[in-house]
Design a protein around this motif. Sequence first.
Motif, PDB file in Angstrom:
ATOM      1  N   GLN A  28      11.189   5.815   5.332  1.00 32.62           N
ATOM      2  CA  GLN A  28      10.846   4.389   5.208  1.00 32.62           C
ATOM      3  C   GLN A  28       9.249   4.362   5.443  1.00 32.62           C
ATOM      4  O   GLN A  28       8.801   3.516   4.440  1.00 32.62           O
ATOM      5  CB  GLN A  28      11.409   3.523   6.264  1.00 32.62           C
ATOM      6  CG  GLN A  28      13.030   3.279   6.241  1.00 32.62           C
ATOM      7  CD  GLN A  28      13.648   2.829   7.401  1.00 32.62           C
ATOM      8  OE1 GLN A  28      13.150   3.177   8.579  1.00 32.62           O
ATOM      9  NE2 GLN A  28      14.549   2.039   7.048  1.00 32.62           N
ATOM     10  N   PHE A  29       8.741   5.104   6.405  1.00 36.34           N
ATOM     11  CA  PHE A  29       7.256   5.138   6.614  1.00 36.34           C
ATOM     12  C   PHE A  29       6.533   5.427   5.321  1.00 36.34           C
ATOM     13  O   PHE A  29       5.600   4.759   4.783  1.00 36.34           O
ATOM     14  CB  PHE A  29       6.997   5.587   7.622  1.00 36.34           C
ATOM     15  CG  PHE A  29       5.599   5.492   8.139  1.00 36.34           C
ATOM     16  CD1 PHE A  29       4.614   4.411   8.537  1.00 36.34           C
ATOM     17  CD2 PHE A  29       4.640   6.554   8.033  1.00 36.34           C
ATOM     18  CE1 PHE A  29       3.461   4.277   8.751  1.00 36.34           C
ATOM     19  CE2 PHE A  29       3.165   6.778   8.240  1.00 36.34           C
ATOM     20  CZ  PHE A  29       2.793   5.492   8.828  1.00 36.34           C
ATOM     21  N   ALA A  30       7.003   6.339   4.750  1.00 33.32           N
ATOM     22  CA  ALA A  30       6.170   6.950   3.532  1.00 33.32           C
ATOM     23  C   ALA A  30       6.353   6.201   2.298  1.00 33.32           C
ATOM     24  O   ALA A  30       5.234   6.038   1.501  1.00 33.32           O
ATOM     25  CB  ALA A  30       6.895   8.333   3.146  1.00 33.32           C
ATOM     26  N   ASN A  31       7.346   5.258   2.213  1.00 31.21           N
ATOM     27  CA  ASN A  31       7.548   4.397   1.130  1.00 31.21           C
ATOM     28  C   ASN A  31       6.832   2.871   1.454  1.00 31.21           C
ATOM     29  O   ASN A  31       6.743   1.967   0.514  1.00 31.21           O
ATOM     30  CB  ASN A  31       9.184   4.165   0.762  1.00 31.21           C
ATOM     31  CG  ASN A  31       9.593   5.207   0.161  1.00 31.21           C
ATOM     32  OD1 ASN A  31       8.930   6.041  -0.536  1.00 31.21           O
ATOM     33  ND2 ASN A  31      10.816   5.547   0.423  1.00 31.21           N
ATOM     34  N   SER A  32       6.122   2.570   2.572  1.00 32.61           N
ATOM     35  CA  SER A  32       5.386   1.533   2.945  1.00 32.61           C
ATOM     36  C   SER A  32       4.339   1.287   2.018  1.00 32.61           C
ATOM     37  O   SER A  32       3.443   2.021   1.774  1.00 32.61           O
ATOM     38  CB  SER A  32       5.058   1.544   4.325  1.00 32.61           C
ATOM     39  OG  SER A  32       4.205   0.311   4.703  1.00 32.61           O
ATOM     40  N   PRO A  33       4.448  -0.181   1.428  1.00 32.99           N
ATOM     41  CA  PRO A  33       3.136  -0.471   0.584  1.00 32.99           C
ATOM     42  C   PRO A  33       1.989  -0.652   1.526  1.00 32.99           C
ATOM     43  O   PRO A  33       0.924  -0.448   1.182  1.00 32.99           O
ATOM     44  CB  PRO A  33       3.472  -1.754   0.117  1.00 32.99           C
ATOM     45  CG  PRO A  33       4.828  -2.204   0.541  1.00 32.99           C
ATOM     46  CD  PRO A  33       5.420  -0.955   1.586  1.00 32.99           C
ATOM     47  N   ASP A  34       2.192  -1.227   2.907  1.00 30.94           N
ATOM     48  CA  ASP A  34       0.938  -0.698   3.788  1.00 30.94           C
ATOM     49  C   ASP A  34       0.334   0.532   3.974  1.00 30.94           C
ATOM     50  O   ASP A  34      -0.862   0.394   4.146  1.00 30.94           O
ATOM     51  CB  ASP A  34       1.321  -1.385   5.066  1.00 30.94           C
ATOM     52  CG  ASP A  34       2.128  -2.945   5.020  1.00 30.94           C
ATOM     53  OD1 ASP A  34       1.478  -3.797   4.556  1.00 30.94           O
ATOM     54  OD2 ASP A  34       3.006  -3.041   5.829  1.00 30.94           O
ATOM     55  N   LEU A  35       1.225   1.475   3.805  1.00 34.55           N
ATOM     56  CA  LEU A  35       0.725   2.681   3.891  1.00 34.55           C
ATOM     57  C   LEU A  35      -0.457   3.077   2.924  1.00 34.55           C
ATOM     58  O   LEU A  35      -1.314   3.502   2.877  1.00 34.55           O
ATOM     59  CB  LEU A  35       1.750   3.727   4.395  1.00 34.55           C
ATOM     60  CG  LEU A  35       1.075   5.061   4.369  1.00 34.55           C
ATOM     61  CD1 LEU A  35       0.281   5.543   5.393  1.00 34.55           C
ATOM     62  CD2 LEU A  35       2.476   6.296   4.386  1.00 34.55           C
ATOM     63  N   SER A  36       0.126   2.891   1.450  1.00 32.96           N
ATOM     64  CA  SER A  36      -0.517   3.050   0.416  1.00 32.96           C
ATOM     65  C   SER A  36      -1.742   2.369   0.083  1.00 32.96           C
ATOM     66  O   SER A  36      -2.732   3.050  -0.033  1.00 32.96           O
ATOM     67  CB  SER A  36       0.341   2.797  -0.846  1.00 32.96           C
ATOM     68  OG  SER A  36       1.581   3.437  -0.779  1.00 32.96           O
ATOM     69  N   LEU A  37      -1.741   1.000   0.662  1.00 36.85           N
ATOM     70  CA  LEU A  37      -3.144   0.303   0.671  1.00 36.85           C
ATOM     71  C   LEU A  37      -4.057   1.002   1.716  1.00 36.85           C
ATOM     72  O   LEU A  37      -5.055   0.760   1.500  1.00 36.85           O
ATOM     73  CB  LEU A  37      -2.791  -1.143   0.883  1.00 36.85           C
ATOM     74  CG  LEU A  37      -3.713  -2.002   0.655  1.00 36.85           C
ATOM     75  CD1 LEU A  37      -4.544  -1.847  -0.857  1.00 36.85           C
ATOM     76  CD2 LEU A  37      -3.350  -3.559   0.753  1.00 36.85           C
ATOM     77  N   ALA A  38      -3.602   1.077   2.955  1.00 38.20           N
ATOM     78  CA  ALA A  38      -4.420   1.716   4.041  1.00 38.20           C
ATOM     79  C   ALA A  38      -5.190   2.989   3.565  1.00 38.20           C
ATOM     80  O   ALA A  38      -6.288   3.420   4.073  1.00 38.20           O
ATOM     81  CB  ALA A  38      -3.458   1.945   5.272  1.00 38.20           C
ATOM     82  N   ILE A  39      -4.513   3.966   2.750  1.00 36.45           N
ATOM     83  CA  ILE A  39      -4.853   5.157   2.597  1.00 36.45           C
ATOM     84  C   ILE A  39      -5.903   4.792   1.528  1.00 36.45           C
ATOM     85  O   ILE A  39      -7.099   5.605   1.895  1.00 36.45           O
ATOM     86  CB  ILE A  39      -3.760   5.996   1.992  1.00 36.45           C
ATOM     87  CG1 ILE A  39      -2.906   6.568   2.964  1.00 36.45           C
ATOM     88  CG2 ILE A  39      -4.373   7.165   1.108  1.00 36.45           C
ATOM     89  CD1 ILE A  39      -1.428   7.282   2.576  1.00 36.45           C
ATOM     90  N   VAL A  40      -5.724   4.163   0.492  1.00 39.82           N
ATOM     91  CA  VAL A  40      -6.968   3.606  -0.308  1.00 39.82           C
ATOM     92  C   VAL A  40      -7.848   3.162   0.368  1.00 39.82           C
ATOM     93  O   VAL A  40      -9.169   3.660   0.216  1.00 39.82           O
ATOM     94  CB  VAL A  40      -6.438   2.748  -1.415  1.00 39.82           C
ATOM     95  CG1 VAL A  40      -7.547   2.178  -2.374  1.00 39.82           C
ATOM     96  CG2 VAL A  40      -5.163   3.502  -2.305  1.00 39.82           C
ATOM     97  N   PHE A  41      -8.082   2.298   1.312  1.00 40.21           N
ATOM     98  CA  PHE A  41      -9.051   1.718   2.051  1.00 40.21           C
ATOM     99  C   PHE A  41      -9.782   2.878   2.916  1.00 40.21           C
ATOM    100  O   PHE A  41     -10.782   2.796   3.149  1.00 40.21           O
ATOM    101  CB  PHE A  41      -8.702   0.539   2.908  1.00 40.21           C
ATOM    102  CG  PHE A  41      -8.356  -0.898   1.752  1.00 40.21           C
ATOM    103  CD1 PHE A  41      -8.922  -0.714   0.718  1.00 40.21           C
ATOM    104  CD2 PHE A  41      -7.626  -1.688   2.456  1.00 40.21           C
ATOM    105  CE1 PHE A  41      -8.888  -2.046  -0.141  1.00 40.21           C
ATOM    106  CE2 PHE A  41      -7.223  -2.918   1.629  1.00 40.21           C
ATOM    107  CZ  PHE A  41      -7.949  -3.040   0.065  1.00 40.21           C
ATOM    108  N   ALA A  42      -8.972   3.528   3.578  1.00 35.74           N
ATOM    109  CA  ALA A  42      -9.615   4.859   4.250  1.00 35.74           C
ATOM    110  C   ALA A  42     -10.366   5.763   3.603  1.00 35.74           C
ATOM    111  O   ALA A  42     -11.409   6.309   4.019  1.00 35.74           O
ATOM    112  CB  ALA A  42      -8.316   5.596   5.027  1.00 35.74           C
ATOM    113  N   ILE A  43      -9.834   6.103   2.380  1.00 34.75           N
ATOM    114  CA  ILE A  43     -10.759   7.015   1.528  1.00 34.75           C
ATOM    115  C   ILE A  43     -11.901   6.336   1.006  1.00 34.75           C
ATOM    116  O   ILE A  43     -12.983   6.823   1.113  1.00 34.75           O
ATOM    117  CB  ILE A  43     -10.028   7.184   0.125  1.00 34.75           C
ATOM    118  CG1 ILE A  43      -8.687   8.254   0.601  1.00 34.75           C
ATOM    119  CG2 ILE A  43     -10.611   8.196  -0.744  1.00 34.75           C
ATOM    120  CD1 ILE A  43      -7.711   8.447  -0.424  1.00 34.75           C
ATOM    121  N   MET A  44     -11.836   4.973   0.629  1.00 36.94           N
ATOM    122  CA  MET A  44     -13.032   4.349   0.160  1.00 36.94           C
ATOM    123  C   MET A  44     -14.110   4.211   1.439  1.00 36.94           C
ATOM    124  O   MET A  44     -15.075   4.258   1.035  1.00 36.94           O
ATOM    125  CB  MET A  44     -12.637   2.758  -0.117  1.00 36.94           C
ATOM    126  CG  MET A  44     -11.918   2.899  -1.611  1.00 36.94           C
ATOM    127  SD  MET A  44     -11.213   1.287  -2.201  1.00 36.94           S
ATOM    128  CE  MET A  44     -12.523   0.267  -2.269  1.00 36.94           C
TER     129      MET A  44
END
Length: 75
Positions: free
Chosen positions: A26-42
């Motif tokens: 469930q956590f791996a499929n979170s849209p919040d996780l995807s967006l947070a990863i993008v922002f963390a990389i940026m």
Amino acid sequence: MNGVLKGKLLENDTLVQQAANNTKEQFANSPDLSLAIVFAIMDALDAHGHEQPGAELAEDPGGAEGHPVGAGAVI
């Protein structure tokens, strides 16, 4: 850079709460996780002085506070 990304993700209270309450799947499929990863990389690239590909998109007034992806957007 992995330590920086991990630190950025751990600063996100929503992700911390989701990690504590959801299964790994469930956590791996979170849209919040995807967006947070993008922002963390940026943010990590900014911190290390690297120019982001597509940085000119951040100039778009429709962007979210310096991020080329609008707030609430799903990637």
